[in-house]
Structure formats: C-alpha cells, structure tokens
Design an enzyme around this catalytic site. Structure first.
Site, PDB file in Angstrom:
ATOM      1  N   THR A  35       8.834  -2.899  -9.765  1.00  0.00           N
ATOM      2  CA  THR A  35       9.906  -2.916 -10.759  1.00  0.00           C
ATOM      3  C   THR A  35      10.906  -3.985 -10.347  1.00  0.00           C
ATOM      4  O   THR A  35      11.415  -3.964  -9.225  1.00  0.00           O
ATOM      5  CB  THR A  35      10.597  -1.537 -10.805  1.00  0.00           C
ATOM      6  OG1 THR A  35       9.606  -0.550 -11.055  1.00  0.00           O
ATOM      7  CG2 THR A  35      11.658  -1.495 -11.874  1.00  0.00           C
ATOM      8  N   LEU A  67      15.600   7.961 -18.825  1.00  0.00           N
ATOM      9  CA  LEU A  67      15.186   9.240 -18.245  1.00  0.00           C
ATOM     10  C   LEU A  67      16.308   9.812 -17.367  1.00  0.00           C
ATOM     11  O   LEU A  67      16.638  11.001 -17.448  1.00  0.00           O
ATOM     12  CB  LEU A  67      13.910   9.050 -17.412  1.00  0.00           C
ATOM     13  CG  LEU A  67      12.633   8.792 -18.211  1.00  0.00           C
ATOM     14  CD1 LEU A  67      11.496   8.363 -17.298  1.00  0.00           C
ATOM     15  CD2 LEU A  67      12.239  10.041 -19.003  1.00  0.00           C
ATOM     16  N   ALA A  77       4.882   8.944 -12.266  1.00  0.00           N
ATOM     17  CA  ALA A  77       5.897   9.693 -11.522  1.00  0.00           C
ATOM     18  C   ALA A  77       5.199  10.305 -10.310  1.00  0.00           C
ATOM     19  O   ALA A  77       4.038  10.732 -10.405  1.00  0.00           O
ATOM     20  CB  ALA A  77       6.507  10.773 -12.401  1.00  0.00           C
ATOM     21  N   ALA A 133       0.841  -1.204   0.000  1.00  0.00           N
ATOM     22  CA  ALA A 133       0.000   0.000   0.000  1.00  0.00           C
ATOM     23  C   ALA A 133       0.870   1.247   0.000  1.00  0.00           C
ATOM     24  O   ALA A 133       0.641   2.188   0.748  1.00  0.00           O
ATOM     25  CB  ALA A 133      -0.920  -0.019   1.230  1.00  0.00           C
ATOM     26  N   ASN A 137       7.957  -3.074  -2.236  1.00  0.00           N
ATOM     27  CA  ASN A 137       9.238  -2.420  -2.525  1.00  0.00           C
ATOM     28  C   ASN A 137      10.272  -3.441  -3.009  1.00  0.00           C
ATOM     29  O   ASN A 137      10.272  -4.589  -2.579  1.00  0.00           O
ATOM     30  CB  ASN A 137       9.754  -1.649  -1.309  1.00  0.00           C
ATOM     31  CG  ASN A 137       9.452  -2.346   0.004  1.00  0.00           C
ATOM     32  OD1 ASN A 137       8.469  -3.079   0.113  1.00  0.00           O
ATOM     33  ND2 ASN A 137      10.300  -2.156   0.982  1.00  0.00           N
ATOM     34  N   CYS A 171      13.561   5.351  -7.329  1.00  0.00           N
ATOM     35  CA  CYS A 171      13.706   4.359  -8.405  1.00  0.00           C
ATOM     36  C   CYS A 171      14.895   4.514  -9.340  1.00  0.00           C
ATOM     37  O   CYS A 171      15.512   3.515  -9.696  1.00  0.00           O
ATOM     38  CB  CYS A 171      12.413   4.305  -9.199  1.00  0.00           C
ATOM     39  SG  CYS A 171      11.073   3.710  -8.166  1.00  0.00           S
ATOM     40  N   LYS A 176      10.781  -1.552 -18.455  1.00  0.00           N
ATOM     41  CA  LYS A 176      10.621  -0.668 -17.285  1.00  0.00           C
ATOM     42  C   LYS A 176      11.987  -0.156 -16.811  1.00  0.00           C
ATOM     43  O   LYS A 176      12.185   1.037 -16.597  1.00  0.00           O
ATOM     44  CB  LYS A 176       9.902  -1.437 -16.161  1.00  0.00           C
ATOM     45  CG  LYS A 176       9.842  -0.718 -14.843  1.00  0.00           C
ATOM     46  CD  LYS A 176       9.056   0.572 -14.908  1.00  0.00           C
ATOM     47  CE  LYS A 176       9.382   1.467 -13.740  1.00  0.00           C
ATOM     48  NZ  LYS A 176       8.717   2.754 -13.768  1.00  0.00           N
TER      49      LYS A 176
HETATM   50  P1  NAD Z   1       6.710   1.678  -0.978  1.00  0.00           P
HETATM   51  O1  NAD Z   1       7.875   1.371  -0.119  1.00  0.00           O
HETATM   52  O2  NAD Z   1       6.070   3.021  -0.919  1.00  0.00           O
HETATM   53  O3  NAD Z   1       5.551   0.595  -0.707  1.00  0.00           O
HETATM   54  C1  NAD Z   1       5.779  -0.775  -0.649  1.00  0.00           C
HETATM   55  C2  NAD Z   1       4.866  -1.370   0.432  1.00  0.00           C
HETATM   56  O4  NAD Z   1       4.942  -2.789   0.382  1.00  0.00           O
HETATM   57  C3  NAD Z   1       5.261  -0.984   1.860  1.00  0.00           C
HETATM   58  O5  NAD Z   1       4.174  -0.324   2.477  1.00  0.00           O
HETATM   59  C4  NAD Z   1       5.578  -2.325   2.552  1.00  0.00           C
HETATM   60  O6  NAD Z   1       5.159  -2.367   3.896  1.00  0.00           O
HETATM   61  C5  NAD Z   1       4.762  -3.286   1.710  1.00  0.00           C
HETATM   62  N1  NAD Z   1       5.226  -4.672   1.777  1.00  0.00           N
HETATM   63  C6  NAD Z   1       6.490  -5.153   1.638  1.00  0.00           C
HETATM   64  N2  NAD Z   1       6.481  -6.500   1.722  1.00  0.00           N
HETATM   65  C7  NAD Z   1       5.200  -6.880   1.927  1.00  0.00           C
HETATM   66  C8  NAD Z   1       4.568  -8.138   2.071  1.00  0.00           C
HETATM   67  N3  NAD Z   1       5.258  -9.289   1.984  1.00  0.00           N
HETATM   68  N4  NAD Z   1       3.235  -8.165   2.287  1.00  0.00           N
HETATM   69  C9  NAD Z   1       2.528  -7.023   2.348  1.00  0.00           C
HETATM   70  N5  NAD Z   1       3.063  -5.798   2.198  1.00  0.00           N
HETATM   71  C10 NAD Z   1       4.392  -5.730   1.986  1.00  0.00           C
HETATM   72  O7  NAD Z   1       7.182   1.362  -2.477  1.00  0.00           O
HETATM   73  P2  NAD Z   1       6.649   2.069  -3.820  1.00  0.00           P
HETATM   74  O8  NAD Z   1       7.304   3.379  -4.024  1.00  0.00           O
HETATM   75  O9  NAD Z   1       5.157   1.983  -3.839  1.00  0.00           O
HETATM   76  O10 NAD Z   1       7.253   1.086  -4.922  1.00  0.00           O
HETATM   77  C11 NAD Z   1       6.755  -0.220  -5.089  1.00  0.00           C
HETATM   78  C12 NAD Z   1       7.339  -0.801  -6.361  1.00  0.00           C
HETATM   79  O11 NAD Z   1       6.903  -0.031  -7.493  1.00  0.00           O
HETATM   80  C13 NAD Z   1       8.867  -0.786  -6.414  1.00  0.00           C
HETATM   81  O12 NAD Z   1       9.305  -1.927  -7.089  1.00  0.00           O
HETATM   82  C14 NAD Z   1       9.172   0.437  -7.246  1.00  0.00           C
HETATM   83  O13 NAD Z   1      10.399   0.332  -7.938  1.00  0.00           O
HETATM   84  C15 NAD Z   1       8.024   0.460  -8.226  1.00  0.00           C
HETATM   85  N6  NAD Z   1       7.669   1.789  -8.741  1.00  0.00           N
HETATM   86  C16 NAD Z   1       7.644   2.860  -7.922  1.00  0.00           C
HETATM   87  C17 NAD Z   1       7.261   4.107  -8.417  1.00  0.00           C
HETATM   88  C18 NAD Z   1       7.242   5.343  -7.553  1.00  0.00           C
HETATM   89  O14 NAD Z   1       7.073   6.412  -8.087  1.00  0.00           O
HETATM   90  N7  NAD Z   1       7.398   5.233  -6.249  1.00  0.00           N
HETATM   91  C19 NAD Z   1       6.850   4.222  -9.749  1.00  0.00           C
HETATM   92  C20 NAD Z   1       6.869   3.092 -10.556  1.00  0.00           C
HETATM   93  C21 NAD Z   1       7.268   1.869 -10.038  1.00  0.00           C
HETATM   94  C1  UGA Z   2      10.380   8.289 -12.206  1.00  0.00           C
HETATM   95  C2  UGA Z   2       9.868   8.171 -13.659  1.00  0.00           C
HETATM   96  O1  UGA Z   2       9.657   9.487 -14.171  1.00  0.00           O
HETATM   97  C3  UGA Z   2       8.567   7.391 -13.698  1.00  0.00           C
HETATM   98  O2  UGA Z   2       8.165   7.217 -15.056  1.00  0.00           O
HETATM   99  C4  UGA Z   2       8.794   6.022 -13.061  1.00  0.00           C
HETATM  100  O3  UGA Z   2       7.592   5.290 -13.032  1.00  0.00           O
HETATM  101  C5  UGA Z   2       9.290   6.207 -11.646  1.00  0.00           C
HETATM  102  O4  UGA Z   2      10.531   6.980 -11.675  1.00  0.00           O
HETATM  103  C6  UGA Z   2       9.632   4.951 -10.946  1.00  0.00           C
HETATM  104  O5  UGA Z   2       9.874   3.934 -11.558  1.00  0.00           O
HETATM  105  O6  UGA Z   2       9.672   5.060  -9.728  1.00  0.00           O
HETATM  106  P1  UGA Z   2       9.763   9.749 -10.067  1.00  0.00           P
HETATM  107  O7  UGA Z   2      11.064   9.245  -9.564  1.00  0.00           O
HETATM  108  O8  UGA Z   2       8.560   9.609  -9.230  1.00  0.00           O
HETATM  109  O9  UGA Z   2       9.415   9.014 -11.457  1.00  0.00           O
HETATM  110  O10 UGA Z   2       9.877  11.285 -10.449  1.00  0.00           O
HETATM  111  P2  UGA Z   2      10.541  12.066 -11.687  1.00  0.00           P
HETATM  112  O11 UGA Z   2       9.610  13.112 -12.118  1.00  0.00           O
HETATM  113  O12 UGA Z   2      11.065  11.161 -12.720  1.00  0.00           O
HETATM  114  O13 UGA Z   2      11.771  12.790 -10.970  1.00  0.00           O
HETATM  115  C7  UGA Z   2      12.921  12.078 -10.560  1.00  0.00           C
HETATM  116  C8  UGA Z   2      14.018  13.077 -10.187  1.00  0.00           C
HETATM  117  O14 UGA Z   2      14.483  13.754 -11.336  1.00  0.00           O
HETATM  118  C9  UGA Z   2      13.562  14.154  -9.213  1.00  0.00           C
HETATM  119  O15 UGA Z   2      14.557  14.383  -8.260  1.00  0.00           O
HETATM  120  C10 UGA Z   2      13.351  15.364 -10.098  1.00  0.00           C
HETATM  121  O16 UGA Z   2      13.516  16.580  -9.427  1.00  0.00           O
HETATM  122  C11 UGA Z   2      14.451  15.156 -11.123  1.00  0.00           C
HETATM  123  N1  UGA Z   2      14.154  15.843 -12.402  1.00  0.00           N
HETATM  124  C12 UGA Z   2      13.095  15.470 -13.158  1.00  0.00           C
HETATM  125  C13 UGA Z   2      15.003  16.858 -12.822  1.00  0.00           C
HETATM  126  O17 UGA Z   2      15.994  17.185 -12.151  1.00  0.00           O
HETATM  127  N2  UGA Z   2      14.721  17.477 -14.012  1.00  0.00           N
HETATM  128  C14 UGA Z   2      13.679  17.121 -14.795  1.00  0.00           C
HETATM  129  O18 UGA Z   2      13.507  17.722 -15.893  1.00  0.00           O
HETATM  130  C15 UGA Z   2      12.836  16.100 -14.348  1.00  0.00           C
END
Ligand code: NAD
Ligand code: UGA
Length: 470
Positions: free
Chosen positions: A139, A233, A174, A17, A98, A282, A226
């Site tokens: 991811t 980026l 993002a 969550a 995560n 990420c 991914k």
């Molecule tokens: P997060 O740390 O915010 O959330 C992950 C959650 O999973 C935590 O609340 C944790 O308690 C829970 N968890 C872990 N193990 C568990 C289990 N066995 N059962 C139940 N709950 C469990 O992580 P996030 O930022 O949401 O990222 C999740 C995934 O998505 C990662 O692989 C990340 O790379 C990918 N991702 C993140 C973003 C982003 O912008 N944050 C964007 C795209 C992809």
């Molecule tokens: C990034 C990707 O943009 C998403 O597509 C992807 O899903 C995600 O990672 C992920 O896999 O977690 P996020 O990290 O949430 O998203 O945010 P971004 O907008 O990409 O920014 C990342 C970092 O780059 C920040 O620190 C931001 O300030 C910096 N940034 C971004 C710059 O310095 N310049 C820019 O023009 C854009």
C-alpha cells in the site's frame, strides 16, 4: 517470454515474505500450478521459518494457510533469501514490502516511508534481465508508480535492453481471514497503462476469480482506492465506537442499534462491531498517509476531517483504560489484572498497533501487574510491544505471559477481554471467577460474554456499549 506484446508468465517472484507476500503468493501457487512462484526476503530468520518442516512455526498464523503451504511448498512455491536470482529469472515481480509511517524528516509521523519500495525498485533495475512486469502490492501513496518507473527506467544500473511495465494491484485481504479473502475477494483491482501487462496479471487471477470482479483502472485510481477503502472502513469503526459510548449512558443497546442501521442496505451489516478501537498495521498508517497527501496538495480541511477518525480511536482506548482504573477504586497499585487477548484481532499472531498495547501501557503506568494470555502471541513479542526490560527483575514481576486463561485469572482483581478469540466465548466463568480476588471485575471490550452466564456469580461485569453494565 514476450511474443507480439503478449506476456507469457512462467515464473513470478514476490519481494517481501510478510503477512501479504506469504499468503498471496501461496494462493497463486496453489491455483496456478503451471507458474513457478518464489518469495524472497532480506530477513533470514523469516525465510527459514517459511521453510520450517513444522508448519506450526510459519511466521504468519492464518487459518488455512499451512494446508496450502504443505501442498505447494518446494513444488511450485519456494521461499529464499536469494533476491538477485529470483529477480533475474522472473517475468513478473511483486513488491510486497512494508510501507510504514516515516519516523523522521519531512512528513515524519504521517507520510509513508518508501525506502523499502525504493530499494526493491533499485534491485529490479539492477538484476532484471528482460522485459519485466513490476506489480505494486504494497500500500503506497498515490503517484508512487511514478517513482518506481523513474528508478527502473533511468537508473545507472538499468540494463539498456530491459523494459519495465509497472502495475498497481493493491491487496484487500484482512488478517485472520486472508485465505478466504484471497479465494473469494470482493474485487481485484489492477491499475496500469500497458494493456498487455494488465491482461497478463488479470489472466493469473481469472484462473479462480470471476472476470467480472477484476477491475481495471488507471494507476492513480488504483493507488488511491486502496487508501480510501481503508480510510472508509476505519471511519465506520470510529463512528460505531462513538455510538457505543452514547449507548452506555442512555440505555440504548449497541447491538440493537448496529443491527437496525446495518439492515439499511446503503449502510450494510458488516464492520459494525464496536470494540476497544481498531488496531492492525494498516488503518492508522494509511489514514496518516491520506492526511499527509491532503496537506501536500493544500487540502487542509480534508486532512482535519480524516484526523478525527484517528482521534476517536485513541479516545476509545483511553476511555476504556480510565474506566478500568475508576471501577477498581482509582488504584491499580499491586493489583493483578488478567489480559485476555493481545493480538489486534482474532485468528492472527499479529500485534501491530493492537489496542491491547496502549491499554496495557496505561494499566502498567497505574501500577497494575498484568498477566497476559493470548493463544498465538509469544511473550517475546509482548515484551517488545510494551518496551519491557525483560532482563530487569521489576518488569518481569509486573508483566508475565500466562499459559492458560486459568493461570491468567487466578487471584486477579479484574480480567480485561481485548481480543475476540473463539475460546473466550466459551469460558466457564463460574469456574474461573471463583479464583479471582473479590470484589472482582470483568471488562468485556469485545462483546464475548453472554450475560446470563455471569448474572448469578459474585462478579462485576462491564460491557462496552451497554448501559446495564456501566
Ligand atoms: P510485513 O512487515 O509483514 O512484511 C514485509 C516484508 O518485507 C518483511 O519481511 C521485510 O523483511 C521485507 N522487506 C523489506 N524490505 C525488503 C527488501 N528491500 N528486500 C526484500 N525484503 C524486504 O508487511 P505486510 O503486513 O506483509 O505488508 C506489506 C504491504 O502490504 C504494506 O504496504 C501493507 O500496507 C500492505 N498490506 C498489508 C495488509 C495486511 O493485512 N498486513 C493487507 C493489505 C495490504
Ligand atoms: C484491514 C482491511 O479490512 C483490509 O481490507 C485491508 O486489506 C487491510 O486492513 C490492510 O490494508 O492492511 P486488517 O487490518 O487485517 O484488514 O483487519 P480488519 O479486519 O480490518 O480489522 C482491523 C481492526 O478493526 C481490528 O483491530 C479489528 O478488531 C477492528 N474491527 C474490525 C472492529 O473493531 N470491529 C469490526 O467490526 C471490524
């Protein structure tokens, strides 16, 4: 539930969550009112915050999210810690836990730590009661679907009559723009083997997303795309940040250069804003993951290539830290520095890998007292990120969190802008600069200051990427 290989999805659940699980499931519940959506997590505090009556307390701050939560929560969207029953009753299970970088053992510092994903697969094998579609939302490295499949299909716990269909459906949102990204994604990617399972997931997205944007591939292409998207980026940002340093020494203007190159359609105008280095949970971990994969497959030059993107990112943070020390006469002992912004970007409360962490640590190391203002980040979070001993008196004096920009800047020798929060674009510098100790500096790492507003003030300005202010 399944007739003639057609999957009818009545209920889905998402394990995890967090920043991805919460918003993505909220969007599915919002758009598909006939599907029940349950989001589960091991973390009790997080789930209670998702259920908090006061929407200000949601664990994820994301513009537009609270409106969707208030419309769907406790209707077709629920949050709970009841992982077992959520799995037992769902036709489709998303894994959105995560996947951090491994901190010990083989591949430490580079490979993905897949223990949370593995633990989800084991729970699904144990509790799923019927044919179930399992969706990788986290991811993960290429070939993870193999691991999930093995656990699901060969686990002692796996019920003999259960059949599993694993799909890869990486998330591209993002933070800070998550709701808009979910509403209008550039594309949705679904990788898998079973046509009917792919169609079942595609049908959910096609309720609000044009079918042309839904790409269907094999599982490995989807997993690799991914990592590649994030690596590309991040590479753009390291590239533009190297050019910001060249601009500072040559007199070229970084905005003009970015505009000129961005208007070439092959390059494109987005993601060219220079800054204090990229942060977020990420980019770094996914490039490390790509580096590990490359080495694993014996592609050492490829690994070296991607390493450079991370090196440049560290270099940008270090050069900014050094520059601040130099401008303040090489000495920060007992000087007060206002830090404006601690989140890794605007419109999020997330600080994971924020450039502010490294820059603040460097300044503390030099003896500075920091007064940190961020509209959405708590002092508790800042203290954890900076490894502060909050109980110790010394650290309390060295770093505090300010309730306002004004408080942060009062008597400060310098202000450093590290996050591009909207309110920083509207600062009335003439009011705040008065209260700074002279000679005072402003270090604008996010290009938020209109220089005409500051020209006439008794204040020094450094702007990342501009020779005039170097
Ligand atoms: P997060 O740390 O915010 O959330 C992950 C959650 O999973 C935590 O609340 C944790 O308690 C829970 N968890 C872990 N193990 C568990 C289990 N066995 N059962 C139940 N709950 C469990 O992580 P996030 O930022 O949401 O990222 C999740 C995934 O998505 C990662 O692989 C990340 O790379 C990918 N991702 C993140 C973003 C982003 O912008 N944050 C964007 C795209 C992809
Ligand atoms: C990034 C990707 O943009 C998403 O597509 C992807 O899903 C995600 O990672 C992920 O896999 O977690 P996020 O990290 O949430 O998203 O945010 P971004 O907008 O990409 O920014 C990342 C970092 O780059 C920040 O620190 C931001 O300030 C910096 N940034 C971004 C710059 O310095 N310049 C820019 O023009 C854009």
């Amino acid at each position: 539930m399944f007739e003639n290989n057609n999957f009818k999805i009545n209920k889905i659940c998402c394990i995890g969550a967090g920043y991805v699980g919460g918003p993505t499931m909220a969007m599915i519940a919002f758009k598909c009112k006939d599907i029940k959506v349950e989001v589960v997590d091991l973390d009790k505090k997080k789930i209670s915050l998702w259920n908090d009556k006061n929407l200000e307390n949601l664990p994820v701050f994301e513009p537009g999210l609270s409106q969707i939560i208030s419309e769907c929560r406790n209707k077709n969207l629920t949050f709970s810690n009841n992982i077992k029953s959520a799995i037992e009753t769902s036709d489709m299970i998303f894994i959105a836990v995560n996947t951090p970088t491994k901190s010990s053992g083989i591949g430490a510092g580079e490979a993905s730590d897949l223990r949370f994903v593995e633990s989800c697969a084991r729970d699904i094998a144990l509790y799923a009661s019927d044919n179930t579609i399992v969706v990788e939302k986290s991811t993960i490295p290429v070939k993870t679907a193999d691991i999930i499949n093995k656990i699901l299909n060969t686990s002692n716990n796996s019920k003999k009559d259960s059949k599993f269909y694993v799909l890869s459906n990486p998330e591209f949102l993002a933070e800070g723009t998550a709701i808009n990204d979910l509403l209008n994604p550039n594309r949705v990617l679904i990788g898998g083997e079973n046509h009917y399972a792919i169609e079942a997931l595609s049908d959910i997205y096609s309720v609000w997303i044009d079918k042309k944007k839904i790409i269907k591939t094999n599982v490995w292409s989807s997993e690799l795309s991914k990592l590649t998207a994030n690596a590309f980026l991040a590479q753009r940002l390291s590239s533009v940040n190297t050019i910001s340093a060249i601009c500072e020494t040559t007199g070229a203007n970084i905005k003009e250069v970015s505009k000129a190159i961005g208007m070439d359609k092959r390059i494109g105008e987005y993601f060219l804003n220079h800054g204090p280095g990229f942060g977020g949970s990420c980019f770094k971990k996914d490039i490390l993951n790509l580096i590990y994969l490359s080495k694993f497959y014996g592609l050492f030059e490829v690994a070296e290539y991607w390493k450079q993107v991370l090196k440049i990112n560290d270099w940008q943070k270090e050069r900014i830290s050094k520059l601040i020390v130099n401008k303040l006469f090489g000495n920060l002992k007992s000087k007060k520095i206002a830090i404006l912004g601690f989140a890794f970007k605007a419109n999020t409360n997330d600080t994971r890998e924020s450039s502010a962490i490294d820059i603040c640590k460097n300044l503390i190391e030099e003896g500075a007292n920091l007064s940190i203002y961020d509209p959405k980040v708590s002092f508790e979070r800042i203290a954890l990120d900076l490894n502060l001993d909050v109980a110790g008196e010394d650290q309390n004096k060295k770093v505090n969190s300010a309730k306002s920009i004004e408080e942060s800047m009062k008597n400060a020798d310098a202000a450093v802008i590290l996050t591009e929060w909207e309110e920083f674009f509207n600062i009335e510098w003439n009011l705040f600069s008065e209260s700074m100790r002279k000679p005072a500096w402003i270090f604008d790492c996010r290009d938020v200051i209109r220089t005409s507003e500051i020209d006439h003030l008794k204040i020094n300005l450094w702007k990342c990427g501009y020779a005039k202010f170097s």
